[in-house]
Write a protein that holds these residues in place. Structure first.
Motif, PDB file in Angstrom:
ATOM      1  N   HIS A  96       0.303  -1.646   0.050  1.00  0.00           N
ATOM      2  CA  HIS A  96       0.566  -0.789   1.206  1.00  0.00           C
ATOM      3  C   HIS A  96      -0.666  -0.756   2.118  1.00  0.00           C
ATOM      4  O   HIS A  96      -0.562  -0.917   3.343  1.00  0.00           O
ATOM      5  N   CYS A 134       4.388  -8.465  -4.198  1.00  0.00           N
ATOM      6  CA  CYS A 134       3.617  -7.696  -3.218  1.00  0.00           C
ATOM      7  C   CYS A 134       2.376  -8.483  -2.828  1.00  0.00           C
ATOM      8  O   CYS A 134       1.893  -9.312  -3.588  1.00  0.00           O
ATOM      9  N   PRO A 135       1.861  -8.236  -1.618  1.00  0.00           N
ATOM     10  CA  PRO A 135       0.606  -8.883  -1.237  1.00  0.00           C
ATOM     11  C   PRO A 135      -0.534  -8.320  -2.072  1.00  0.00           C
ATOM     12  O   PRO A 135      -0.485  -7.176  -2.530  1.00  0.00           O
ATOM     13  N   PHE A 150       5.768  -4.620   2.125  1.00  0.00           N
ATOM     14  CA  PHE A 150       4.660  -4.521   1.182  1.00  0.00           C
ATOM     15  C   PHE A 150       5.138  -4.604  -0.265  1.00  0.00           C
ATOM     16  O   PHE A 150       4.330  -4.879  -1.154  1.00  0.00           O
ATOM     17  N   ARG A 189       5.891  -3.660   8.159  1.00  0.00           N
ATOM     18  CA  ARG A 189       5.699  -4.912   7.417  1.00  0.00           C
ATOM     19  C   ARG A 189       6.068  -4.710   5.959  1.00  0.00           C
ATOM     20  O   ARG A 189       5.825  -3.639   5.389  1.00  0.00           O
ATOM     21  N   TRP A 221       0.417 -13.518  -2.494  1.00  0.00           N
ATOM     22  CA  TRP A 221       1.238 -12.460  -3.074  1.00  0.00           C
ATOM     23  C   TRP A 221       1.287 -12.641  -4.582  1.00  0.00           C
ATOM     24  O   TRP A 221       1.160 -13.738  -5.108  1.00  0.00           O
ATOM     25  N   VAL A 268      -1.173  -4.033   4.169  1.00  0.00           N
ATOM     26  CA  VAL A 268      -0.310  -4.260   5.343  1.00  0.00           C
ATOM     27  C   VAL A 268      -0.486  -3.214   6.432  1.00  0.00           C
ATOM     28  O   VAL A 268      -0.147  -3.462   7.581  1.00  0.00           O
ATOM     29  N   THR A 269      -1.039  -2.052   6.066  1.00  0.00           N
ATOM     30  CA  THR A 269      -1.226  -1.020   7.079  1.00  0.00           C
ATOM     31  C   THR A 269      -2.644  -0.964   7.620  1.00  0.00           C
ATOM     32  O   THR A 269      -2.925  -0.229   8.561  1.00  0.00           O
TER      33      THR A 269
END
Length: 121
Positions: free
Chosen positions: A109, A57-58, A41, A39, A86, A112-113
């Protein structure tokens, strides 16, 4: 300055685990995760509909509103993804606070992870 800022952003992104860089929408974009689960990031925004050099970025819930209100010269609500929380982060307003950039990138990061926010490799 732009080339240096882009190279430094690239290094920050690629220092995180399971990150791949690809061009998406004409800009360098960093993906976290493997295969189809990867995804976005961080996406570079090099004069995307304006004259700013920035990245998108989110961010955690409420962070966009807070950052834009507190420092509108550095942060903005980006087009297309701003409605999802974002944040746009300018890289062309010196001096760039690279420690803060690293924290924002690490948080994106982690978002999204599914890792904890602020965890750097």
């Amino acid at each position: 300055m732009e080339r240096t800022a882009v190279e430094r952003l690239r290094a920050v992104c690629l220092a995180l685990p399971e990150v791949d860089e690809r061009v998406s929408h004409g800009e360098p974009t960093w993906f976290a995760g493997a295969g189809r689960r990867a995804r976005v990031f961080v996406m570079l925004a090099d004069h995307h509909h304006d004259d700013r050099l920035a990245f998108w970025c989110p961010a955690a819930a409420g962070a966009q509103e807070f950052l834009v209100a507190e420092e509108p010269e550095l942060f903005f609500r980006p087009p297309y993804v701003g409605h999802r929380g974002w944040i746009g982060v300018r890289l062309d307003v010196p001096p760039v606070d690279w420690e803060r950039v690293e924290d924002l990138v690490a948080d994106a990061h982690a978002l999204v992870t599914g890792g904890g926010a602020g965890q750097r490799a």
